[in-house]
Design a protein around this motif. Structure first.
Motif, short mmCIF file in Angstrom:
data_model
loop_
_atom_site.label_atom_id
_atom_site.label_comp_id
_atom_site.label_asym_id
_atom_site.label_seq_id
_atom_site.Cartn_x
_atom_site.Cartn_y
_atom_site.Cartn_z
N SER A 45 38.36 38.38 -2.75
CA SER A 45 38.73 38.92 -4.06
C SER A 45 38.08 38.19 -5.23
O SER A 45 38.30 38.56 -6.38
CB SER A 45 40.25 38.90 -4.21
OG SER A 45 40.75 37.57 -4.17
N GLU A 78 40.22 50.77 1.48
CA GLU A 78 40.89 51.73 0.60
C GLU A 78 42.02 51.05 -0.14
O GLU A 78 42.76 50.24 0.43
CB GLU A 78 41.45 52.89 1.44
CG GLU A 78 40.42 53.57 2.32
CD GLU A 78 41.04 54.54 3.31
OE1 GLU A 78 40.28 55.25 3.99
OE2 GLU A 78 42.30 54.57 3.42
N SER A 79 42.16 51.37 -1.41
CA SER A 79 43.25 50.81 -2.21
C SER A 79 44.44 51.76 -2.19
O SER A 79 44.31 52.95 -1.87
CB SER A 79 42.80 50.57 -3.65
OG SER A 79 42.68 51.80 -4.35
N SER A 80 45.60 51.26 -2.59
CA SER A 80 46.80 52.09 -2.65
C SER A 80 46.70 53.13 -3.75
O SER A 80 47.48 54.10 -3.76
CB SER A 80 48.02 51.20 -2.89
OG SER A 80 47.82 50.37 -4.04
N PRO A 102 38.85 43.22 -5.67
CA PRO A 102 40.21 43.74 -5.51
C PRO A 102 41.13 43.22 -6.62
O PRO A 102 41.03 42.05 -7.04
CB PRO A 102 40.64 43.19 -4.15
CG PRO A 102 39.36 42.97 -3.42
CD PRO A 102 38.39 42.50 -4.46
N GLU A 106 47.64 45.32 -6.43
CA GLU A 106 47.36 46.46 -5.58
C GLU A 106 47.35 46.03 -4.12
O GLU A 106 47.24 44.84 -3.81
CB GLU A 106 46.01 47.10 -5.93
CG GLU A 106 46.02 47.92 -7.21
CD GLU A 106 44.84 48.87 -7.29
OE1 GLU A 106 44.53 49.50 -6.25
OE2 GLU A 106 44.25 48.98 -8.37
N THR A 107 47.45 47.00 -3.24
CA THR A 107 47.33 46.73 -1.81
C THR A 107 46.12 47.49 -1.27
O THR A 107 45.70 48.50 -1.83
CB THR A 107 48.60 47.14 -1.05
OG1 THR A 107 48.86 48.52 -1.30
CG2 THR A 107 49.78 46.29 -1.50
N TYR A 108 45.59 46.99 -0.14
CA TYR A 108 44.37 47.54 0.42
C TYR A 108 44.50 47.63 1.94
O TYR A 108 45.26 46.88 2.56
CB TYR A 108 43.17 46.67 0.06
CG TYR A 108 42.88 46.61 -1.42
CD1 TYR A 108 41.91 47.43 -1.99
CD2 TYR A 108 43.58 45.75 -2.26
CE1 TYR A 108 41.65 47.40 -3.35
CE2 TYR A 108 43.34 45.71 -3.62
CZ TYR A 108 42.37 46.53 -4.17
OH TYR A 108 42.12 46.50 -5.52
#
Length: 371
Positions: A45, A78-80, A102, A106-108
């Motif tokens: 990140s 892919e991100s949320s 990132p 957010e989550t991925y």
């Protein structure tokens, strides 16, 4: 991780049966044709960094060839919030992603589609921000050097840590060689092979947790011990430590993996068992997948240790067996020894191993980071 964790469990069957007077039993898993996907790497990140994912396949215990790499796959993260980023395929089953940062909060998840049409998907994971390494410390003890790492998170949010490290050291040959034999000709060397840099990357799983402490502090966590006679300490030594913040799920995964791969050796050690990461097959729910996808930053710290800072230890270089002889040019052409120098039309010689530091596994080019 290159061999199936599941297949390692058969080792215990073989060991226990070998200890008794019974006919050997060879479970079908030993020669099973199944190969499972192995996913290594993570999404970094930190701005300006390149993330790497490596895909390979497990192999049976009886296989002697290198594990098969997974090529021509489509690898995306892919991100949320529905953003999708595609990795670029390199060589050897390595896929890279650059220019993507990132976002915290957010989550991925990772998605893999193989050339055979199989699909694998990870759970969504948060972005873990790794706190800085406070220090990499060392001390002399037990006729060697003990190296430790120290860290803390003032917000008490990290709690679970993993470390990796790379070692680099400079060393020399027994003698400085000024000549070499090339195509039956004695020529002056154009490149010195007297001083080299050796290197090593730790392959173990190094974990730490402050979950049971009131404060998120890691103090004097041992990383490695170097014997005082090691060639690593013969001139100058350096270690770079990388620190990663983990979720509890990632920590539990690596902790169990460490117990299976690093602790099995006696009947008192943890017995091998199947472990489950956070990556799953969507085309075959019963298929195993090895690996744990994560997203986060990395912190690093490098230190140097000079021989002048240590006790007068004698390194085990093997130079004591480097006998020197005097030879004529004709003797050299016939016996092909290593050549130290020329004296009155004769040559001082010894074994090539005592002259060419590269034969001990090092390189003559100084690393860019070396101070």
């Amino acid at each position: 991780m290159k061999k199936s964790i599941l297949l390692q469990s058969v080792i215990w069957v073989v060991v226990l049966l070998a200890a008794g007077c019974v006919d050997p039993y060879r479970p079908p898993e030993v020669t099973s044709p199944n190969t499972y996907l192995v996913v290594s790497g993570f999404v970094n990140s930190a701005p300006g960094t390149t993330s790497t994912i490596q895909l390979s396949r497990t192999q049976n215990l009886t296989d002697k060839k290198a594990p098969t790499v997974e090529t021509k796959a489509v690898v995306t993260v892919e991100s949320s919030t529905k953003a999708t980023y595609t990795f670029q395929e390199g060589s050897g089953g390595v896929y890279t992603l650059s220019g993507v940062v990132p976002r915290a909060g957010e989550t991925y998840r990772l998605r893999i589609r193989t050339a055979q049409g199989k699909e694998y998907l990870s759970d969504f994971v948060p972005v873990n921000v790794t706190p800085p390494i406070d220090s990499v410390s060392w001390r002399v003890e037990n006729d060697g050097v003990q190296i430790n790492v120290n860290a803390h998170d003032a917000t008490n949010k990290t709690r679970y840590y993993r470390w990796e490290f790379d070692e680099t050291w400079v060393y020399t040959s027994a003698y400085n060689s000024h000549y070499e034999l090339v195509n039956k000709q004695i020529l002056r060397r154009t490149e010195s092979v007297y001083q080299c840099w050796g290197s090593s990357t730790d392959k173990t799983i190094q974990l730490g947790s402050s979950a049971r402490l009131s404060n998120d502090v890691i103090s004097q966590r041992p990383l490695l011990f170097i014997d005082g006679a090691s060639v690593k300490l013969s001139t100058r030594y350096s270690i770079q430590v990388k620190q990663y913040a983990l979720t509890q799920a990632a920590y539990d995964y690596y902790d169990q993996l460490a117990k299976i791969t690093q602790s099995v050796g006696s009947i008192f050690d943890p017995q091998p068992s199947q472990i489950t990461g956070n990556i799953h097959s969507t085309t075959n729910t019963g298929e195993l997948v090895m690996g744990f996808f994560r997203v986060g930053s990395v912190e690093a710290r490098r230190i140097y240790i000079a021989k002048t800072q240590l006790p007068p230890w004698i390194p085990g270089t093997g130079h004591g067996s480097c006998d020197v002889d005097t030879m004529s040019a004709s003797d050299i052409l016939m016996k092909e020894p290593g050549i130290i120098d020329e004296v009155d039309r004769l040559y001082l010689t010894t074994s090539l191993y005592c002259l060419d530091c590269r034969l001990k596994g090092g390189v003559t080019k100084k690393p860019d980071f070396w101070e």
